[in-house]
Design a protein around this motif. Sequence first.
Motif, PDB file in Angstrom:
ATOM      1  N   THR A   1       0.830  -1.200   0.000  1.00  0.00           N
ATOM      2  CA  THR A   1       0.000   0.000   0.000  1.00  0.00           C
ATOM      3  C   THR A   1       0.866   1.251   0.000  1.00  0.00           C
ATOM      4  N   LEU A   2       1.905   1.250   0.822  1.00  0.00           N
ATOM      5  CA  LEU A   2       2.829   2.387   0.870  1.00  0.00           C
ATOM      6  C   LEU A   2       3.442   2.661  -0.497  1.00  0.00           C
ATOM      7  N   GLN A   3       3.913   1.589  -1.147  1.00  0.00           N
ATOM      8  CA  GLN A   3       4.686   1.766  -2.368  1.00  0.00           C
ATOM      9  C   GLN A   3       3.830   1.892  -3.623  1.00  0.00           C
ATOM     10  N   LEU A   4       2.763   1.124  -3.680  1.00  0.00           N
ATOM     11  CA  LEU A   4       1.984   1.094  -4.915  1.00  0.00           C
ATOM     12  C   LEU A   4       0.865   2.122  -4.936  1.00  0.00           C
ATOM     13  N   LYS A   5       0.467   2.615  -3.756  1.00  0.00           N
ATOM     14  CA  LYS A   5      -0.679   3.517  -3.708  1.00  0.00           C
ATOM     15  C   LYS A   5      -0.378   4.889  -3.092  1.00  0.00           C
ATOM     16  N   MET A   6       0.683   4.961  -2.264  1.00  0.00           N
ATOM     17  CA  MET A   6       0.928   6.218  -1.552  1.00  0.00           C
ATOM     18  C   MET A   6       2.215   6.915  -1.980  1.00  0.00           C
ATOM     19  N   GLY A   7       3.005   6.257  -2.818  1.00  0.00           N
ATOM     20  CA  GLY A   7       4.191   6.915  -3.348  1.00  0.00           C
ATOM     21  C   GLY A   7       5.401   6.924  -2.451  1.00  0.00           C
ATOM     22  N   TYR A   8       5.389   6.146  -1.359  1.00  0.00           N
ATOM     23  CA  TYR A   8       6.566   6.047  -0.489  1.00  0.00           C
ATOM     24  C   TYR A   8       7.462   4.910  -0.971  1.00  0.00           C
ATOM     25  N   ARG A   9       8.693   4.892  -0.482  1.00  0.00           N
ATOM     26  CA  ARG A   9       9.640   3.856  -0.869  1.00  0.00           C
ATOM     27  C   ARG A   9      10.207   3.207   0.380  1.00  0.00           C
ATOM     28  N   ALA A  10      10.103   1.861   0.442  1.00  0.00           N
ATOM     29  CA  ALA A  10      10.653   1.126   1.582  1.00  0.00           C
ATOM     30  C   ALA A  10      11.611   0.037   1.114  1.00  0.00           C
ATOM     31  N   ILE A  11      11.190  -0.766   0.138  1.00  0.00           N
ATOM     32  CA  ILE A  11      12.024  -1.824  -0.421  1.00  0.00           C
ATOM     33  C   ILE A  11      12.003  -1.693  -1.939  1.00  0.00           C
ATOM     34  N   THR A  12      12.812  -2.486  -2.635  1.00  0.00           N
ATOM     35  CA  THR A  12      12.845  -2.383  -4.091  1.00  0.00           C
ATOM     36  C   THR A  12      11.633  -3.083  -4.709  1.00  0.00           C
ATOM     37  N   ASP A  13      11.374  -2.778  -5.966  1.00  0.00           N
ATOM     38  CA  ASP A  13      10.259  -3.422  -6.657  1.00  0.00           C
ATOM     39  C   ASP A  13      10.459  -4.933  -6.743  1.00  0.00           C
ATOM     40  N   GLU A  14      11.700  -5.358  -6.954  1.00  0.00           N
ATOM     41  CA  GLU A  14      11.982  -6.794  -7.020  1.00  0.00           C
ATOM     42  C   GLU A  14      11.739  -7.466  -5.677  1.00  0.00           C
ATOM     43  N   GLN A  15      12.121  -6.796  -4.606  1.00  0.00           N
ATOM     44  CA  GLN A  15      11.879  -7.351  -3.276  1.00  0.00           C
ATOM     45  C   GLN A  15      10.387  -7.443  -2.992  1.00  0.00           C
ATOM     46  N   LEU A  16       9.628  -6.449  -3.444  1.00  0.00           N
ATOM     47  CA  LEU A  16       8.181  -6.465  -3.240  1.00  0.00           C
ATOM     48  C   LEU A  16       7.545  -7.671  -3.942  1.00  0.00           C
ATOM     49  N   LYS A  17       8.130  -8.092  -5.057  1.00  0.00           N
ATOM     50  CA  LYS A  17       7.596  -9.240  -5.788  1.00  0.00           C
ATOM     51  C   LYS A  17       7.762 -10.555  -5.010  1.00  0.00           C
TER      52      LYS A  17
END
Length: 537
Positions: A250-266
């Motif tokens: 939710t943070l990364q895909l909807k709110m524009g924040y960055r916590a981990i990489t896109d690959e890690q999110l997968k």
Amino acid sequence: MTTSISIFDTTLRDGTQGEGISLTAEDKVKIALKLDALGVHYIEGGNPGSNSKDIEFFRRARELNLQAKLTAFGSTRRKNSNCEQDVNLKNLVEAGAQAATLVGKTWDFHVHTALQTTLEENLAMIYESIAYVKRHGMEAVFDSEHFFDGYKANPDYALAALAKAKEAGADWIVLCDTNGGTLPSEIHEIVSRVSGIIQAPIGIHTHNDCELAVANTLAAVTAGARQIQGTINGYGERCGNANLCSILPTLQLKMGYRAITDEQLKSLTTVARYVGEIANVVLPVNQPYVGTAAFAHKGGIHVSAILKDSKTYEHISPELVGNKQRVLVSELAGQSNILSKAQEMGLTVSTDNAKSRDVIEKIKDLEHQGYQFEGADASLELLLRDAYGDSIDVFTVESFKILVEKTHSGIQTEAIVKLSVGGQQVYTVAEGNGPVNALDSALRKALMQFYPGINDIHLSDYKVRVLDEKDTTAAKVRVLIESTDFKDTWSTVGVSSNVIEASWEALIDSIRYALLGMAQSDYEPEAPRESLGLVNH
């Protein structure tokens, strides 16, 4: 510029306080490695002063070369003492962790009732304890326990406690909704005030007692919190902690924040299910983002739409979090569901194929009888392959017999199975600790001489549901069997008024599905393919 959020995972500490969850030191090591690969920034491993299991984990964790900061948990010193004489604090700084989490009281009610000390002494406990871990070169995270309740009751004292922690050198001031009773609007308002008063990095730690832990965490982030504390799958005491598996995407895909990489999110879905397996807790199928039903579609209108464009009924692409789209086939299914499942299996099916309509009617009839294919994908695939002439006949069951004998040493069960494998009759006998186990053993014994790979398959779950309770012992039952080969998991179903027959049906489907996978892989059977009847028809 994208704002970075620090992820503090407390699955190995707060998560283990959930009912029914117990992790060994080895379990903790395995999970820590998964969390590190996911990209969390802090891994709280437990309280090194509380038990030998946590002591062992910290000893082993020092050799893991984690990218995340290994964090040890403890509390402020005891009242009317000093840090050098506090055994728990001593164990904490000797654990070899880079960071320390110190929990301290910020609610005056707790100071008087739980600690039974003065407000002044509690402030001294906070200051001296944080200063102690800082002198030992550790990063200090102050978890202000019951902060929101404390702030609402006595804001001046709650803020004084935070000020003491900051004065002592705390690197993070974490505001805790320990009882989980605060609302998102309150969280946002209070975190906004604190961020303007306490000039220090702010974190948030919420519990889920009102089903608001995720919402409260996100509200805190919009108010200025930059560290998020939570657990994988929301494990934790009482109703659990904030669920990182919902917060991260939710943070990364909807709110524009960055916590981990896109690959890690997968890898999020894999991590969620892995932790669930280690913790021996079945994930809710409807868990957002990572649940098996998170991107599952059942209604015919829905399926027809997603075949045109998945955005019609999916809020994100499931691949972004490592999950996948699933089409369920049931009595509510339309032709679109059947076509989607057939295409998923590589079957060529025309939209005007009469077989599709026949299959739909057959499924509706079977579900009327008590079958349920939503949770039995393997049985559904076999049914569709049979219908479209793409099934593989590996063996034929001629008969089976079960003998149950009560002796002075207990109940003994024996199963006798007669099969035809590629025209060759096979007759086997096996014992088990019950009828289903005996049948499973006999069936494997018969097929193993042809397919040794059967030895790698085992039943991981077995469920029986009574469908007609009013019929008591003559009631129809539905049996769901889950099987695994340590790489994949599949489920099959059987229905009968005889629990043995229902179990046998689900068991046969499980083995047929496994052999189907072997026949389609590079696996070579012991006997020639032709002799086993492994031909499409």
